[in-house]
Every structure is written in structure tokens, then in C-alpha cells.
Write a protein that holds these residues in place. Structure first.
Motif, PDB file in Angstrom:
ATOM      1  N   SER A   1      43.542  49.473  57.910  1.00 39.73           N
ATOM      2  CA  SER A   1      44.021  48.461  58.779  1.00 39.73           C
ATOM      3  C   SER A   1      44.167  47.087  58.831  1.00 39.73           C
TER       4      SER A   1
ATOM      5  N   LYS B   1      48.005  44.665  55.254  1.00 37.48           N
ATOM      6  CA  LYS B   1      48.778  44.307  55.859  1.00 37.48           C
ATOM      7  C   LYS B   1      49.588  43.637  55.553  1.00 37.48           C
TER       8      LYS B   1
ATOM      9  N   LYS C   1      57.535  47.902  54.534  1.00 40.62           N
ATOM     10  CA  LYS C   1      56.315  47.000  55.451  1.00 40.62           C
ATOM     11  C   LYS C   1      55.545  47.946  54.914  1.00 40.62           C
ATOM     12  N   ASN C   2      53.992  47.788  54.930  1.00 37.08           N
ATOM     13  CA  ASN C   2      52.971  48.427  55.036  1.00 37.08           C
ATOM     14  C   ASN C   2      52.053  48.295  56.312  1.00 37.08           C
ATOM     15  N   ASP C   3      52.233  48.704  57.854  1.00 33.41           N
ATOM     16  CA  ASP C   3      51.403  48.507  58.852  1.00 33.41           C
ATOM     17  C   ASP C   3      51.167  50.066  59.597  1.00 33.41           C
ATOM     18  N   SER C   4      50.125  49.843  60.515  1.00 32.79           N
ATOM     19  CA  SER C   4      49.928  50.803  61.203  1.00 32.79           C
ATOM     20  C   SER C   4      50.735  51.250  61.609  1.00 32.79           C
ATOM     21  N   PHE C   5      51.459  51.291  62.161  1.00 30.71           N
ATOM     22  CA  PHE C   5      53.051  52.079  62.817  1.00 30.71           C
ATOM     23  C   PHE C   5      53.518  53.001  61.573  1.00 30.71           C
ATOM     24  N   ALA C   6      53.540  52.759  60.161  1.00 31.35           N
ATOM     25  CA  ALA C   6      54.051  53.480  58.935  1.00 31.35           C
ATOM     26  C   ALA C   6      52.492  54.550  58.812  1.00 31.35           C
ATOM     27  N   HIS C   7      50.951  54.029  59.101  1.00 34.87           N
ATOM     28  CA  HIS C   7      50.409  55.123  58.768  1.00 34.87           C
ATOM     29  C   HIS C   7      50.755  55.807  60.040  1.00 34.87           C
ATOM     30  N   ILE C   8      50.551  55.654  61.701  1.00 37.69           N
ATOM     31  CA  ILE C   8      50.606  56.798  62.305  1.00 37.69           C
ATOM     32  C   ILE C   8      52.072  57.855  61.891  1.00 37.69           C
ATOM     33  N   PHE C   9      53.054  57.388  61.445  1.00 43.25           N
ATOM     34  CA  PHE C   9      54.200  57.778  60.968  1.00 43.25           C
ATOM     35  C   PHE C   9      54.065  59.683  59.795  1.00 43.25           C
TER      36      PHE C   9
END
Length: 108
Positions: free
Chosen positions: A63, A66, A75-83
Motif C-alpha cells: 500500500s 503508489k 497508475k498503481n494505487d489501492s483502488f486498482a488493487h481493490i478491483f
């Protein structure tokens, strides 16, 4: 911004999944019959592959890391990981559903 080679570590689950899909497709050409045991084995292999990919995804997620990868293209962020996690769980759900569905059981 990370270079293309440095960014590949963020795509380990996708690389693993893609290579296993290709392996299963190539292996299906050499299978002789499609009886009930082979179909159950295919479901077991599917669950194992998705479980391994889910574990790889959870282990490789950082986490604090980013930013942009592939020279600013993604872009590598938490939102992409959740998806990614949502898509993996939906794949597991679809595999369970096809296992108990009457339509797929008729084809067996």
C-alpha cells in the motif's frame, strides 16, 4: 515513474494466470476423453489456480508503493488493487456457480 522491467513485479498475478491459462489450453489438445472425472479435475485445477493467484495478489500488494508504472501509462494505487480482488472473487463465484449449475451438469 518505474520503467517497464521494474513494473513487471506488479503484474505477477496476471502473468502467472495468463501462463497457466495457456498451459491449460495447450493441455486440452492432448486430453483423450471428457468424462466426469476429468471435468471434476478441471474444476479443482481452476480453484487451485484462482486461489494461488489470490494469494500472490495479497502477498505482493504494497500500500505504500503508489505511483505510476510502465513509464506513466498505468497508475498503481489501492483502488486498482481493490478491483483486482473483486475480479478474482467474481471468478471464484462463477466457477462455483458453473459447478452447481444445471446447464453445465446436463453437458456432462
Amino acid at each position: 515513474m518505474l520503467s517497464n522491467i521494474e513494473s513487471l513485479k506488479f503484474f505477477l498475478p496476471e502473468i502467472f494466470l495468463s501462463s497457466l491459462i495457456l498451459l491449460v489450453l495447450i493441455g486440452s489438445f492432448f486430453r483423450k476423453s471428457s468424462n466426469n472425472e476429468n471435468i471434476q479435475l478441471n474444476y479443482l485445477i481452476g480453484f487451485l489456480i484462482l486461489g494461488i493467484v489470490l494469494i500472490i495478489e495479497l502477498v505482493t500488494f504494497d500500500s505504500s508503493n503508489k505511483g505510476y508504472i510502465f513509464m506513466g501509462m498505468l497508475k498503481n494505487d489501492s483502488f486498482a488493487h481493490i478491483f483486482k480482488i473483486i475480479f478474482l472473487f467474481s471468478s471464484i463465484f462463477l466457477l462455483f456457480y458453473s459447478l452447481i449449475s444445471e446447464e453445465t451438469n446436463k453437458a456432462m
